[in-house]
Motif scaffolding. Structure first.
Motif, PDB file in Angstrom:
ATOM      1  N   ASN A  89       0.815  -1.216   0.000  1.00  0.00           N
ATOM      2  CA  ASN A  89       0.000   0.000   0.000  1.00  0.00           C
ATOM      3  C   ASN A  89       0.850   1.268   0.000  1.00  0.00           C
ATOM      4  O   ASN A  89       0.438   2.290  -0.554  1.00  0.00           O
ATOM      5  CB  ASN A  89      -0.973  -0.009   1.180  1.00  0.00           C
ATOM      6  CG  ASN A  89      -2.068  -1.042   1.002  1.00  0.00           C
ATOM      7  OD1 ASN A  89      -2.431  -1.384  -0.114  1.00  0.00           O
ATOM      8  ND2 ASN A  89      -2.574  -1.553   2.102  1.00  0.00           N
ATOM      9  N   LYS A  91       1.820   1.801  -3.614  1.00  0.00           N
ATOM     10  CA  LYS A  91       0.640   2.306  -4.327  1.00  0.00           C
ATOM     11  C   LYS A  91       0.398   3.776  -4.005  1.00  0.00           C
ATOM     12  O   LYS A  91       0.083   4.576  -4.889  1.00  0.00           O
ATOM     13  CB  LYS A  91      -0.610   1.502  -3.933  1.00  0.00           C
ATOM     14  CG  LYS A  91      -0.766   0.190  -4.621  1.00  0.00           C
ATOM     15  CD  LYS A  91      -2.007  -0.586  -4.194  1.00  0.00           C
ATOM     16  CE  LYS A  91      -3.168   0.223  -3.739  1.00  0.00           C
ATOM     17  NZ  LYS A  91      -4.342  -0.544  -3.362  1.00  0.00           N
ATOM     18  N   SER A  92       0.558   4.144  -2.757  1.00  0.00           N
ATOM     19  CA  SER A  92       0.347   5.524  -2.321  1.00  0.00           C
ATOM     20  C   SER A  92       1.310   6.475  -3.032  1.00  0.00           C
ATOM     21  O   SER A  92       0.923   7.584  -3.433  1.00  0.00           O
ATOM     22  CB  SER A  92       0.520   5.609  -0.807  1.00  0.00           C
ATOM     23  OG  SER A  92       0.468   6.929  -0.372  1.00  0.00           O
ATOM     24  N   ASP A  93       2.563   6.056  -3.194  1.00  0.00           N
ATOM     25  CA  ASP A  93       3.524   6.890  -3.901  1.00  0.00           C
ATOM     26  C   ASP A  93       3.138   7.059  -5.367  1.00  0.00           C
ATOM     27  O   ASP A  93       3.294   8.144  -5.938  1.00  0.00           O
ATOM     28  CB  ASP A  93       4.930   6.303  -3.785  1.00  0.00           C
ATOM     29  CG  ASP A  93       5.527   6.482  -2.396  1.00  0.00           C
ATOM     30  OD1 ASP A  93       4.979   7.280  -1.614  1.00  0.00           O
ATOM     31  OD2 ASP A  93       6.532   5.813  -2.097  1.00  0.00           O
ATOM     32  N   GLN A 107       0.429   9.536  -5.518  1.00  0.00           N
ATOM     33  CA  GLN A 107       0.980  10.872  -5.317  1.00  0.00           C
ATOM     34  C   GLN A 107       1.549  11.415  -6.630  1.00  0.00           C
ATOM     35  O   GLN A 107       1.408  12.600  -6.932  1.00  0.00           O
ATOM     36  CB  GLN A 107       2.068  10.856  -4.243  1.00  0.00           C
ATOM     37  CG  GLN A 107       2.669  12.225  -3.997  1.00  0.00           C
ATOM     38  CD  GLN A 107       3.876  12.199  -3.082  1.00  0.00           C
ATOM     39  OE1 GLN A 107       4.417  11.144  -2.781  1.00  0.00           O
ATOM     40  NE2 GLN A 107       4.306  13.369  -2.660  1.00  0.00           N
ATOM     41  N   ASN A 153      -5.970   2.057  -7.225  1.00  0.00           N
ATOM     42  CA  ASN A 153      -6.764   1.986  -5.992  1.00  0.00           C
ATOM     43  C   ASN A 153      -7.395   0.616  -5.792  1.00  0.00           C
ATOM     44  O   ASN A 153      -7.514   0.140  -4.666  1.00  0.00           O
ATOM     45  CB  ASN A 153      -7.853   3.066  -5.993  1.00  0.00           C
ATOM     46  CG  ASN A 153      -7.324   4.407  -5.558  1.00  0.00           C
ATOM     47  OD1 ASN A 153      -6.426   4.490  -4.737  1.00  0.00           O
ATOM     48  ND2 ASN A 153      -7.875   5.460  -6.111  1.00  0.00           N
TER      49      ASN A 153
END
Length: 158
Positions: free
Chosen positions: A48, A51-53, A56, A139
């Protein structure tokens, strides 16, 4: 009074070896169940984080487009002033010159701008390759639903 205390102390018994062994076996069973579950939680959090990076970077591309206009391909150099990459998990092997891009196109059916991320991220033993992955695909991706390839790398996108 002293006689009663001595009698009380004589009646106290410690744990037997069998009771102690039973406690150790129970603790071992609990550890055997808990340790793999904790390892799974750690891998999911690393997945996760990568994925978050990537999300961003897509957000940075949206900011870039809103300030500078649409450009079909955005690189790290275009986006670096929009990205907080101090702890980024993307392209950890290429920190000096990260190799990722965001393609920007307009959807003909509804006129919306579509952003697709291509790049690579790693955190510990979790590695993800993004192939033209849009925000919705990133997502929706879960580590439990994706099998890593022969090289141990998860792939998100087409």
């Amino acid at each position: 009074m002293l006689h009663k205390k001595r009698k009380l102390l004589k009646n106290q018994e410690g744990l037997t070896l069998i009771e102690l062994l039973a406690v150790i076996v129970i603790l071992g069973i609990i550890a055997a169940i808990a340790i793999p579950a904790i390892g799974n939680v750690i891998k999911n959090s690393r997945f996760n984080a990568i994925k978050s990076d990537a999300i961003q970077v897509i957000s940075a591309a949206k900011l870039y487009v809103s300030e500078n206009g649409v450009k079909s391909q955005l690189s790290y150099n275009d986006l670096k002033s929009y990205i907080d990459d101090q702890d980024s998990k993307l392209n950890t092997s290429h920190k000096a010159n990260p190799q990722f891009s965001v393609s920007v196109s307009t959807n003909n059916s509804d006129g919306k701008t579509v952003y697709k991320f291509t790049g690579y991220g790693a955190d510990g033993d979790v590695k993800i390759r993004f192939n033209n992955a849009d925000l919705k695909t990133i997502n929706a991706a879960k580590r439990s639903n994706i099998k890593p390839g022969d090289d141990g790398v998860y792939t998100i996108g087409k």
